[in-house]
Design a protein around this motif. Structure first.
Motif, PDB file in Angstrom:
ATOM      1  N   ARG A 156       1.317  -1.218   0.314  1.00  0.00           N
ATOM      2  CA  ARG A 156      -0.199   0.284  -0.237  1.00  0.00           C
ATOM      3  C   ARG A 156       0.901   1.327  -0.200  1.00  0.00           C
ATOM      4  O   ARG A 156       1.939   1.300   0.825  1.00  0.00           O
ATOM      5  CB  ARG A 156      -0.935   0.200   1.308  1.00  0.00           C
ATOM      6  CG  ARG A 156      -1.913  -0.712   1.202  1.00  0.00           C
ATOM      7  CD  ARG A 156      -2.953  -0.884   2.227  1.00  0.00           C
ATOM      8  NE  ARG A 156      -4.098  -2.083   2.652  1.00  0.00           N
ATOM      9  CZ  ARG A 156      -4.951  -2.256   1.541  1.00  0.00           C
ATOM     10  NH1 ARG A 156      -4.855  -1.280   0.608  1.00  0.00           N
ATOM     11  NH2 ARG A 156      -5.451  -3.330   2.079  1.00  0.00           N
ATOM     12  N   PRO A 157       0.542   2.179  -1.236  1.00  0.00           N
ATOM     13  CA  PRO A 157       1.112   3.235  -0.759  1.00  0.00           C
ATOM     14  C   PRO A 157       1.308   4.225   0.401  1.00  0.00           C
ATOM     15  O   PRO A 157      -0.149   3.675   1.322  1.00  0.00           O
ATOM     16  CB  PRO A 157       0.416   4.224  -1.456  1.00  0.00           C
ATOM     17  CG  PRO A 157      -0.681   3.522  -2.527  1.00  0.00           C
ATOM     18  CD  PRO A 157      -0.249   2.766  -1.777  1.00  0.00           C
TER      19      PRO A 157
ATOM     20  N   ALA B 224       4.688   2.324  -5.585  1.00  0.00           N
ATOM     21  CA  ALA B 224       4.036   2.785  -4.240  1.00  0.00           C
ATOM     22  C   ALA B 224       2.598   3.020  -4.706  1.00  0.00           C
ATOM     23  O   ALA B 224       1.872   2.983  -4.111  1.00  0.00           O
ATOM     24  CB  ALA B 224       4.677   3.227  -3.441  1.00  0.00           C
ATOM     25  N   VAL B 225       2.491   4.680  -5.347  1.00  0.00           N
ATOM     26  CA  VAL B 225       1.725   5.535  -5.854  1.00  0.00           C
ATOM     27  C   VAL B 225       0.485   4.097  -6.980  1.00  0.00           C
ATOM     28  O   VAL B 225      -0.757   4.546  -7.002  1.00  0.00           O
ATOM     29  CB  VAL B 225       1.962   6.289  -6.568  1.00  0.00           C
ATOM     30  CG1 VAL B 225       0.408   7.246  -7.080  1.00  0.00           C
ATOM     31  CG2 VAL B 225       2.560   7.504  -5.105  1.00  0.00           C
TER      32      VAL B 225
ATOM     33  N   GLY C 219      -0.034   1.377  -6.421  1.00  0.00           N
ATOM     34  CA  GLY C 219      -0.848   0.398  -5.399  1.00  0.00           C
ATOM     35  C   GLY C 219      -1.140  -0.911  -5.674  1.00  0.00           C
ATOM     36  O   GLY C 219      -2.012  -1.234  -4.491  1.00  0.00           O
TER      37      GLY C 219
ATOM     38  N   LEU D 227      -5.576  -3.899  -6.643  1.00  0.00           N
ATOM     39  CA  LEU D 227      -5.706  -2.810  -6.599  1.00  0.00           C
ATOM     40  C   LEU D 227      -6.152  -1.589  -6.638  1.00  0.00           C
ATOM     41  O   LEU D 227      -7.502  -2.002  -6.332  1.00  0.00           O
ATOM     42  CB  LEU D 227      -4.882  -2.347  -7.970  1.00  0.00           C
ATOM     43  CG  LEU D 227      -3.858  -2.375  -8.775  1.00  0.00           C
ATOM     44  CD1 LEU D 227      -4.026  -1.676 -10.353  1.00  0.00           C
ATOM     45  CD2 LEU D 227      -2.933  -2.066  -7.938  1.00  0.00           C
ATOM     46  N   ASP D 228      -6.438  -0.751  -5.360  1.00  0.00           N
ATOM     47  CA  ASP D 228      -7.588  -0.032  -4.978  1.00  0.00           C
ATOM     48  C   ASP D 228      -7.245   1.748  -4.973  1.00  0.00           C
ATOM     49  O   ASP D 228      -6.667   2.310  -5.109  1.00  0.00           O
ATOM     50  CB  ASP D 228      -7.720  -0.041  -3.300  1.00  0.00           C
ATOM     51  CG  ASP D 228      -7.857  -1.025  -2.170  1.00  0.00           C
ATOM     52  OD1 ASP D 228      -9.126  -1.884  -2.675  1.00  0.00           O
ATOM     53  OD2 ASP D 228      -7.108  -1.313  -1.077  1.00  0.00           O
TER      54      ASP D 228
ATOM     55  N   HIS E 109      -5.162   7.913  -9.066  1.00  0.00           N
ATOM     56  CA  HIS E 109      -5.005   7.187 -10.193  1.00  0.00           C
ATOM     57  C   HIS E 109      -4.852   7.576 -11.691  1.00  0.00           C
ATOM     58  O   HIS E 109      -4.933   7.158 -13.086  1.00  0.00           O
ATOM     59  CB  HIS E 109      -5.329   5.432 -10.753  1.00  0.00           C
ATOM     60  CG  HIS E 109      -5.017   4.511  -9.308  1.00  0.00           C
ATOM     61  ND1 HIS E 109      -5.109   4.683  -8.619  1.00  0.00           N
ATOM     62  CD2 HIS E 109      -3.360   4.661  -9.296  1.00  0.00           C
ATOM     63  CE1 HIS E 109      -4.243   4.199  -7.479  1.00  0.00           C
ATOM     64  NE2 HIS E 109      -3.509   3.850  -7.734  1.00  0.00           N
TER      65      HIS E 109
END
Length: 163
Positions: free
Chosen positions: A3-4, A43-44, A46, A61-62, A67
């Motif tokens: 998770r970022p 990291a971003v 995700g 992915l959330d 994004h």
């Protein structure tokens, strides 16, 4: 591959950057696979790896506004990053016992449907696992296909630096 954090750049700056062969075991039980070393970009993006082996990687992915393109949909690069990352984790698991890891040499991603947010599942499975190269297929879905990709990876000895 995790998770970022609230501040991925600060987390990255604090992470060690030594030789993967000496950094110990990280995510998925792989030598040198410490998600904090992946950098702010990954990291971003995700990808959260929920399960990883030489035969399958499953994650999610959330997706959200961080994004988005300027048009309000998830950037296709997020999916491509997840495709490459999931395949690299699985392919590296497949060769870890040989003192190797795997790096992508070709990534192809088909973007099938746009999204603005929500949970997307990521599944990567090998198509071919050879002595020097591997081929992995990756699907991203939310009950319906969002994207699919294929990654060719080169098996490289741990500790071998950049070219």
């Amino acid at each position: 591959m995790s998770r970022p954090s609230a501040d991925p750049a600060a987390e990255q700056a604090a992470a060690p950057h030594g030789d993967p062969a000496r950094d110990g075991t990280g995510a998925a039980g792989l030598p040198g696979c410490d998600p904090a070393r992946a950098g702010a970009f990954v990291a971003v993006a995700g990808l959260v790896v929920d399960e990883a082996s030489a035969a399958r990687v499953r994650g999610h992915l959330d997706l959200g506004a961080h994004h988005h393109t300027p048009w309000g949909i998830v950037n296709g690069g997020v999916y491509t990053t997840a495709v490459e990352s999931a395949a690299a984790v699985g392919a590296s698991a497949a060769v870890a016992d040989r003192g190797q890891y795997a790096v992508a040499v070709h990534v192809s991603t088909d973007l099938l449907r746009s999204r603005t947010g929500g949970r997307a599942e990521v599944v990567a499975e090998p198509v071919h696992q050879g002595r020097s190269q591997q081929l992995w297929a990756v699907t991203i879905h939310d009950g319906r296909p969002i994207a699919r990709g294929q990654v060719r990876l080169q098996n490289i000895p741990l500790g071998r630096g950049p070219a």
